[in-house]
Design an enzyme around this catalytic site. Structure first.
Site, mmCIF file in Angstrom:
data_model
loop_
_atom_site.group_PDB
_atom_site.id
_atom_site.type_symbol
_atom_site.label_atom_id
_atom_site.label_comp_id
_atom_site.label_asym_id
_atom_site.label_seq_id
_atom_site.Cartn_x
_atom_site.Cartn_y
_atom_site.Cartn_z
ATOM 1 C CD GLU A 191 -16.019 6.266 11.891
ATOM 2 O OE1 GLU A 191 -14.930 4.919 12.503
ATOM 3 O OE2 GLU A 191 -15.617 6.338 10.679
ATOM 4 C CG ASP A 269 -11.260 9.277 8.439
ATOM 5 O OD1 ASP A 269 -9.888 8.447 8.514
ATOM 6 O OD2 ASP A 269 -12.759 8.379 8.809
HETATM 7 N N1 ADE Z 1 -8.723 2.695 8.985
HETATM 8 C C1 ADE Z 1 -8.085 3.803 7.905
HETATM 9 N N2 ADE Z 1 -9.094 4.438 7.880
HETATM 10 C C2 ADE Z 1 -9.975 4.563 9.204
HETATM 11 C C3 ADE Z 1 -11.210 4.546 9.514
HETATM 12 N N3 ADE Z 1 -11.962 5.642 8.873
HETATM 13 N N4 ADE Z 1 -11.528 4.145 10.279
HETATM 14 C C4 ADE Z 1 -11.112 2.910 11.461
HETATM 15 N N5 ADE Z 1 -9.481 2.674 10.807
HETATM 16 C C5 ADE Z 1 -9.537 3.166 9.655
HETATM 17 ZN ZN ZN Z 2 -10.118 7.768 10.784
#
Ligand code: ADE
Ligand code: ZN
Length: 329
Positions: A191, A269
Site C-alpha cells: 500500500e 478498509d
Molecule cells: N489501521 C487502520 N486502518 C489501516 C489501514 N488502512 N492501513 C494500515 N493500518 C490501518
Molecule cells: Zn486496512
C-alpha cells in the site's frame, strides 16, 4: 443489491463518528482535531490518519463499548447486503495486549455478532491484528491473544499499521505462533511500501492473503507470482483514493491486476474515515471499468473461497452468492 463478502475492515475504522462523539462526551474526553466541520473524521495523509484513528479509538474503553461498536458496524454492513465479513480486531486497543482483558472483549464482540446473525445479518469472523508501528513485541502479545482465543469466532491473524515501520521478517515469530494455532494469515503490504513489501510478506510471513497489495502492479514478475500462487488481494480502492495513493478511480490498478489473473476481492478498509460504503464502491468501479454484476459476483466468490472460516460456513455462504436461478431447489 447483490449479496457481498467483505474481508478487509478495521472495526474502529468503521465506527460511526456519532458513536465516537457520544462516548467522548460521556467521558469528558477532548477530541479536538479528530473531526472536520461537517462531523466526519479529519486527516491530512496516511500517517496523520493513523494518529486520528488512534485518538478516536481511545474512547472505546470497555467490552461493552465494543459490543455496541460491532453491532453498529454489522448493521451498516447489512444495509450494503453483506452476508459474510471479517473484522480486524486488535488486542492493543482491546485491553492493551492483556490476555485476560482480551478474552472479555472477544466474548462481547462474539455476543454482538451472534445477536446480529440471529436477526439475519452478516456472519462475522475476527482477524486478530497486530499494529506494526507498535513493534514486534507487541505483535507477539497480539499473536498470543490470537492463539489463546482461536476458535469459531477468532479465525485469523493479521498485520496492519505503518507499513514503513520495520520489515515483515520482524513479525515472523508472531505469524509462526498464529499459524501453529491454525489461524488464517493476512498482512497489509504494497500500500505505502513498494512491491518488495508484498514478496517479503509472502516469503517471511507465509500469508495466503495480502491487505491492499496494489503496488504489486509495479513488478510484472510479482503479478505473475500472485496469479500463479492464487494469493488473494483484499483491495480497497476508495481507501487508496481517499488517502491519495491514486488520483482517481480510473487510475486505480485493480482492473489491471484482475486482468492479469490475480485473485482480487473488494472492501472498504475504514469506511467511516474514508466516507465510503461498499455499494458505493461497486458503483464507482462499474462506472470506471464497465464491471457488471457478474464481475462483482465473481469477486465475492473469490473472497468467500479465501475467507478464514469453517467448511460449513463457506459452503453455506458460497451457495447464497449464487444467482437465484442457479441455486439447487
Ligand atoms: N489501521 C487502520 N486502518 C489501516 C489501514 N488502512 N492501513 C494500515 N493500518 C490501518
Ligand atoms: Zn486496512
Amino acid at each position: 443489491m447483490i449479496p457481498k463478502v467483505e474481508l478487509h475492515l478495521h472495526v474502529e475504522g468503521a465506527a460511526p463518528s456519532a458513536l465516537i462523539r457520544d462516548l467522548a462526551q460521556r467521558q469528558g474526553t477532548d477530541l479536538t482535531g479528530v473531526f472536520a466541520e461537517d462531523g466526519g473524521y479529519a486527516f491530512r495523509d496516511f500517517w496523520h490518519f493513523l494518529k486520528v484513528y488512534e485518538a478516536a479509538t481511545s474512547v472505546l474503553r470497555t467490552p461493552g463499548d465494543y459490543h455496541r461498536l460491532v453491532t453498529a458496524v454489522l448493521e451498516a454492513q447489512a444495509a450494503e447486503s453483506v452476508i459474510y465479513t471479517e473484522h480486524f480486531l486488535s488486542p492493543d486497543f482491546c485491553g492493551g495486549g492483556d490476555l485476560t482483558a482480551w478474552r472479555d472483549y472477544v466474548a462481547a464482540m462474539a455476543d454482538a455478532a451472534a445477536g446480529v446473525a440471529a436477526q439475519g445479518g452478516p456472519r462475522l469472523r475476527g482477524v486478530v491484528t497486530a499494529v506494526r508501528h507498535l513493534g514486534p513485541d507487541s505483535a507477539k502479545r497480539a499473536a498470543r491473544c490470537a492463539a489463546e482465543t482461536a476458535g469459531e469466532f477468532i479465525t485469523g491473524f493479521g498485520l496492519a499499521g505503518d507499513e514503513r515501520a520495520g520489515v515483515p521478517r520482524d513479525f515472523a515469530y508472531a505469524f509462526d505462533m498464529a499459524r501453529e494455532a491454525g489461524l488464517g494469515l493476512t498482512a497489509h503490504a504494497g500500500e505505502w511500501d513498494g512491491p518488495r513489501s508484498v514478496s517479503d510478506a509472502l516469503d517471511d510471513l507465509r500469508v495466503s492473503r495480502i491487505g491492499h497489495g496494489v503496488r504489486a502492479i509495479e513488478d510484472a514478475a510479482l503479478v505473475e507470482r500472485l496469479a500463479r500462487d492464487g494469493i488473494v488481494l483484499e483491495v480497497c480502492p476508495g481507501s487508496n483514493i481517499a488517502l491519495g495513493l491514486y488520483p482517481d478511480w480510473s487510475a486505480h490498478p485493480v482492473a489491471r491486476l484482475r486482468d492479469a489473473g490475480v485473485p482480487v476481492c473488494l472492501s472498504t478498509d475504514d469506511p467511516s474515515f474514508f466516507r465510503t460504503r461498499l455499494g458505493w464502491e461497486y458503483d464507482r468501479l462499474a462506472a470506471a471499468f464497465g464491471w457488471t454484476e457478474a464481475d462483482f459476483a465473481a469477486m465475492n466468490r473469490t473472497a468467500m473461497a479465501a475467507a478464514f472460516c469453517d467448511v460449513a460456513t463457506r459452503a453455506e455462504m458460497t451457495q447464497r452468492l449464487e444467482p437465484a436461478d442457479d441455486r439447487p431447489a
